[in-house]
Scaffold this motif. Structure first.
Motif, PDB file in Angstrom:
ATOM      1  N   VAL B  49      38.115  56.653  -2.064  1.00 36.01           N
ATOM      2  CA  VAL B  49      36.906  57.171  -2.609  1.00 36.01           C
ATOM      3  C   VAL B  49      36.060  56.194  -2.974  1.00 36.01           C
ATOM      4  O   VAL B  49      36.622  55.567  -4.200  1.00 36.01           O
ATOM      5  CB  VAL B  49      37.185  58.358  -3.650  1.00 36.01           C
ATOM      6  N   SER B  95      29.717  55.962 -10.457  1.00 34.90           N
ATOM      7  CA  SER B  95      28.152  56.336 -10.742  1.00 34.90           C
ATOM      8  C   SER B  95      28.021  57.603 -11.091  1.00 34.90           C
ATOM      9  O   SER B  95      28.780  58.598 -10.667  1.00 34.90           O
ATOM     10  CB  SER B  95      27.322  55.851  -9.602  1.00 34.90           C
ATOM     11  N   ARG B  96      27.252  57.890 -12.038  1.00 34.60           N
ATOM     12  CA  ARG B  96      26.930  59.623 -12.264  1.00 34.60           C
ATOM     13  C   ARG B  96      26.460  60.325 -10.889  1.00 34.60           C
ATOM     14  O   ARG B  96      26.930  61.479 -11.043  1.00 34.60           O
ATOM     15  CB  ARG B  96      26.023  59.482 -13.501  1.00 34.60           C
ATOM     16  N   HIS B  97      25.870  59.690 -10.091  1.00 34.61           N
ATOM     17  CA  HIS B  97      25.551  60.405  -8.934  1.00 34.61           C
ATOM     18  C   HIS B  97      26.906  60.537  -8.107  1.00 34.61           C
ATOM     19  O   HIS B  97      26.666  61.522  -7.141  1.00 34.61           O
ATOM     20  CB  HIS B  97      24.644  59.565  -7.950  1.00 34.61           C
ATOM     21  N   MET B  98      27.892  60.009  -8.368  1.00 41.07           N
ATOM     22  CA  MET B  98      29.203  60.404  -7.465  1.00 41.07           C
ATOM     23  C   MET B  98      29.991  61.123  -8.491  1.00 41.07           C
ATOM     24  O   MET B  98      31.212  61.270  -7.993  1.00 41.07           O
ATOM     25  CB  MET B  98      29.757  59.149  -6.995  1.00 41.07           C
ATOM     26  N   GLN B  99      29.875  61.394  -9.786  1.00 40.60           N
ATOM     27  CA  GLN B  99      30.586  62.029 -10.790  1.00 40.60           C
ATOM     28  C   GLN B  99      31.304  63.240 -10.114  1.00 40.60           C
ATOM     29  O   GLN B  99      32.337  63.704  -9.947  1.00 40.60           O
ATOM     30  CB  GLN B  99      30.167  62.109 -12.071  1.00 40.60           C
ATOM     31  N   ALA B 100      30.383  64.324  -9.734  1.00 35.88           N
ATOM     32  CA  ALA B 100      30.671  65.641  -9.063  1.00 35.88           C
ATOM     33  C   ALA B 100      31.553  65.443  -7.844  1.00 35.88           C
ATOM     34  O   ALA B 100      32.554  66.158  -7.617  1.00 35.88           O
ATOM     35  CB  ALA B 100      29.447  66.352  -8.989  1.00 35.88           C
ATOM     36  N   ALA B 101      31.227  64.536  -6.947  1.00 33.55           N
ATOM     37  CA  ALA B 101      31.608  64.250  -5.795  1.00 33.55           C
ATOM     38  C   ALA B 101      33.413  63.926  -6.026  1.00 33.55           C
ATOM     39  O   ALA B 101      34.320  64.323  -5.110  1.00 33.55           O
ATOM     40  CB  ALA B 101      31.082  63.507  -4.735  1.00 33.55           C
ATOM     41  N   LYS B 103      34.947  64.526  -8.681  1.00 28.46           N
ATOM     42  CA  LYS B 103      35.996  65.660  -9.001  1.00 28.46           C
ATOM     43  C   LYS B 103      36.489  66.575  -8.075  1.00 28.46           C
ATOM     44  O   LYS B 103      37.339  66.810  -7.909  1.00 28.46           O
ATOM     45  CB  LYS B 103      34.889  66.176 -10.354  1.00 28.46           C
ATOM     46  N   ARG B 104      35.546  66.759  -7.090  1.00 24.69           N
ATOM     47  CA  ARG B 104      35.623  67.724  -5.943  1.00 24.69           C
ATOM     48  C   ARG B 104      36.718  67.334  -5.166  1.00 24.69           C
ATOM     49  O   ARG B 104      37.617  67.741  -4.716  1.00 24.69           O
ATOM     50  CB  ARG B 104      34.226  68.026  -5.494  1.00 24.69           C
ATOM     51  N   THR B 105      36.632  65.906  -4.675  1.00 30.63           N
ATOM     52  CA  THR B 105      37.740  65.208  -4.041  1.00 30.63           C
ATOM     53  C   THR B 105      39.101  65.156  -4.961  1.00 30.63           C
ATOM     54  O   THR B 105      40.116  65.577  -4.061  1.00 30.63           O
ATOM     55  CB  THR B 105      37.246  63.853  -3.627  1.00 30.63           C
TER      56      THR B 105
END
Lengths: 540, 169
Positions: B49, B95-101, B103-105
């Motif tokens: 990731v 990156s904050r823009h990837m934080q949710a992705a 966590k989901r991964t």
């Protein structure tokens, strides 16, 4: 073949002729001497911002970049336009509250995303007085990490921001829909299936055919421009080396060049020659890796193994001579950190001769292998007309016959002392892009030989003396992906007050959207690899 | 076709006992294999990731798959989905823009799972640290079992990092 090429970039006016054109066409210009470097800067009135683009676009001038700089209470906006012999920087100012500018996008599609970015980061709104033009009002880089009324590159915005504990996913971005019987959407990313960077692709497809692709980038935005502020030039160089890891040499060279121009620092000749050696080695390493990867994407792993082998050997030599497999942090303000000993000159030249022998055997094999070429030819065609209209650069443009190359067009030392051949193709398909990159390796090998044979004697770096007053400079370097534009402003203490690196990917990502229509879904990875935009270099 | 076969035969087998610190790394690879057998059975599936990397670490991940290192010989295989993975190999400051992705991964990866933060950025934030745009180290977002320092880590350092993570299980 030459005729087609000549109609493009070589018909563009020179920078001085472009200024005359603007003055004669109702866009009065005033020369500005503030930004130092190999570009002329003129100031124009903000209300003529769109008109200046209209004049330039009628004369084959290429649109290259736009960026802002906050000097309260104004935003200084600068756009770079490329003529046949280099760049003209247009500059204007708008208020930092409620500032707006006529858009250049109606004349230059390449300006679309950068203008949206300018709005996200500085709050400069764009508008158009063209009645039949639709301007995309959507945000570009901003997801959910900061609010719509916040603009991170304003000086009042703290580098820490005011983030939530958990930034929500960006689910509300509206994609352009496609409707019709049998039309379906394929959402891909941000986490992809391969070993690549994150981004979102939204396909509209019918059966196997892709109707359209829309990119949603910005996932790896890590605030590089904001982080640069307050660093000294050496800290900036380290950051620049990490704008895009595969272009570490090119980006650090562009940033250092901008700093050196700003502060009037002259890099010793030997330092410049070594920078060029690093840059050509970086170009070759990336071309080798991508040629193998493109072939692998159509099930031809033989090429992946062979070109992966050549790339690995090349990188090991980088480690031996320059202490790092990617030559990271070797370019430093004032010169380079590593010298090349006579023994290493011999080692590098042997490596060059060996690679040339390997390529003489391998490249014809790829170019003539029927079942491979059957998949690469006519796949993902970017026409010359489209390449020119969207303002593509690098091998993506050159494979469509549009042959911009700074090393030849506006050569910077040491390229001003050598002849740089610029290979091109007129096919504009994946095969063309692979072919051009193969040819470019040979050009780089010749350049490497000549730089190594005529390596100037003397120092490899000079001290970056402290600056006495605020200053700014521009760096222009042809990276392996294409033209890099780097702007650096230093304050009176020599600290960075603004850094803007424009990766060529800004101008090649739209090419992928343009060439993908009609391509089958399974060929998307191939087309993507053949363009190979940088996510990190774009997202900053 | 004949040319391809001839070139392949002439090239021969590239996979070598790793050239630098040769013994240490062969040992690391073999030790990995042993640990994988203990923790996961016969092999280990890795999902990478990129959570904000500059792409340098990704290039070295490609390198560990080239003929010289051939990480698959130690039973380590890169897979396309976190649902198939035993280990997440995470790069970049998050990156904050990837934080949710990210966590989901992580949530999509079945237990027992290992997480390795690869590279200086993933290990401690690197040049980027924590800002309006970056969460910094991977451990600020998901639990991490081991870090691999380096900018980027060499293929050999990556292999040793994987071994460290396995040994902690």
């Amino acid at each position: 073949m030459n005729k087609i090429v000549n109609q493009g970039q070589l018909e563009a006016p020179t920078v001085d002729a472009l200024v005359d054109l603007l003055n004669r066409s109702g866009v009065p210009t005033t020369d500005v001497t503030e930004i130092k470097g190999r570009a002329r800067t003129v100031a124009i009135e903000s209300k003529l911002w769109g008109k200046a683009a209209a004049v330039a676009s009628r004369h084959h001038v290429r649109w290259s970049a736009v960026w802002g700089e906050h000097r309260p209470p104004e935003i200084y906006v600068t756009a770079a336009l490329a003529g046949v012999n280099g760049h003209l920087l247009l500059r204007t100012t708008v208020p930092d509250v409620g500032g707006e500018l006529p858009s250049q996008t109606p004349y230059y599609p390449a300006a679309n995303r950068p203008e949206r970015y300018l709005h996200d980061m500085f709050g400069v709104r764009r508008f158009t007085d063209q009645p039949d033009v639709f301007l995309d009002e959507r945000r570009w880089m901003r997801h959910q990490a900061w609010k719509a009324d916040q603009h991170p590159l304003l000086k009042s915005f703290p580098v820490a921001g005011k983030p939530l504990d958990e930034t929500p996913p960006d689910c509300e971005y509206v994609f352009v829909p496609a409707e019709g019987e049998g039309v379906y959407e394929i959402p891909v990313g941000p986490v992809h299936a391969g070993i690549i960077e994150p981004g979102h692709f939204r396909f509209n497809a019918m059966g196997e055919d892709i109707l359209s692709l829309e990119q949603h980038l910005g996932y790896v935005h890590k605030g590089i421009e904001k982080l640069a502020e307050g660093r000294d030039v050496h800290g900036l160089a380290r950051l620049a080396a990490r704008v895009s890891g595969d272009s570490t040499v090119a980006h650090s060279w562009a940033a250092c060049q901008a700093c050196e121009n700003a502060a009037d620092v002259t890099v010793p000749k030997r330092g410049l020659a070594i920078r060029a050696i690093l840059a050509e080695r970086e170009r070759i390493a990336n071309h080798l890796g991508d040629i193998g990867a493109c072939c692998n994407d159509v099930g031809f792993p033989f090429a992946l193994v062979q070109f992966g082998r050549l790339r690995e050997l090349w990188q090991r030599q980088n480690a031996t001579v320059f202490g790092h497999r990617f030559m990271m942090d070797v370019v430093t303000p004032g010169g380079v950190t590593r010298d090349i000993s006579p023994e290493h000159v011999t080692l590098l030249r042997d490596g060059i001769a060996q690679l040339r022998r390997e390529l003489d055997e391998l490249l014809p094999l790829l170019f003539e292998y029927p079942s491979l070429q059957d998949r690469l030819r006519t796949t993902g065609i970017l026409s010359l007309e489209t390449a020119r209209r969207i303002g593509a650069v690098g091998y993506v443009a050159r494979a469509s016959g549009e042959c911009w190359d700074l090393r030849r067009d506006a050569p910077y030392a040491p390229y001003d002392k050598v002849t740089v051949k610029v290979p091109h193709s007129v096919e504009g398909d994946v095969a063309g892009r692979v072919h051009v990159r193969g040819e470019e390796i040979y050009v780089s090998l010749d350049l490497l030989d000549s730089f190594l044979l005529q390596l100037p004697t003397g120092a490899i770096k000079t001290d970056f003396h402290p600056v006495k007053a605020a200053c700014s400079g521009i760096g222009l370097v042809e990276g392996w992906r294409g033209e890099i534009v780097s702007y650096v402003a230093l304050d009176a203490h020599g600290k960075v007050s603004r850094y803007f690196p424009r990766d060529p990917s800004w101008l090649t990502w739209p090419a992928l959207e343009a060439l993908i229509g009609g391509v089958i879904v399974p060929d998307f990875p191939l087309c993507n690899k053949s363009v190979n935009g940088s996510y990190s270099g774009h997202d900053l | 076709m004949f040319d391809v076969l001839r070139k392949s035969l002439k090239t021969g087998c590239l996979t070598e006992k790793l050239p630098v610190r040769d013994e240490a790394v062969s040992k690391a690879g073999t030790a990995c294999q042993k640990e994988i057998a203990r923790v996961f059975g016969k092999s280990m599936a890795v999902r990478m990731v990129d959570a904000g990397s500059c792409n340098g670490c990704e290039l070295e991940m490609h390198a560990v798959n080239n003929g010289f290192y051939d990480i698959e010989r130690f039973g380590i295989h890169f897979v396309a989905s976190p649902r198939h993975a035993d280990m997440l190999l995470v790069t970049g400051p998050v990156s904050r823009h990837m934080q949710a992705a990210l966590k989901r991964t992580y949530d999509a990866t079945p237990s027992p799972k290992l997480v390795i933060a690869m590279g200086d950025c993933a290990a401690c934030g690197g040049e980027f640290g924590v800002s309006y745009a970056s969460c910094g180290a991977v451990s600020n977002v998901i639990p991490v079992d081991a870090v691999v320092p380096g900018c980027p880590p060499t293929p050999l350092q990556l292999l040793e990092g994987i071994l460290t993570a396995l040994r902690r299980r």
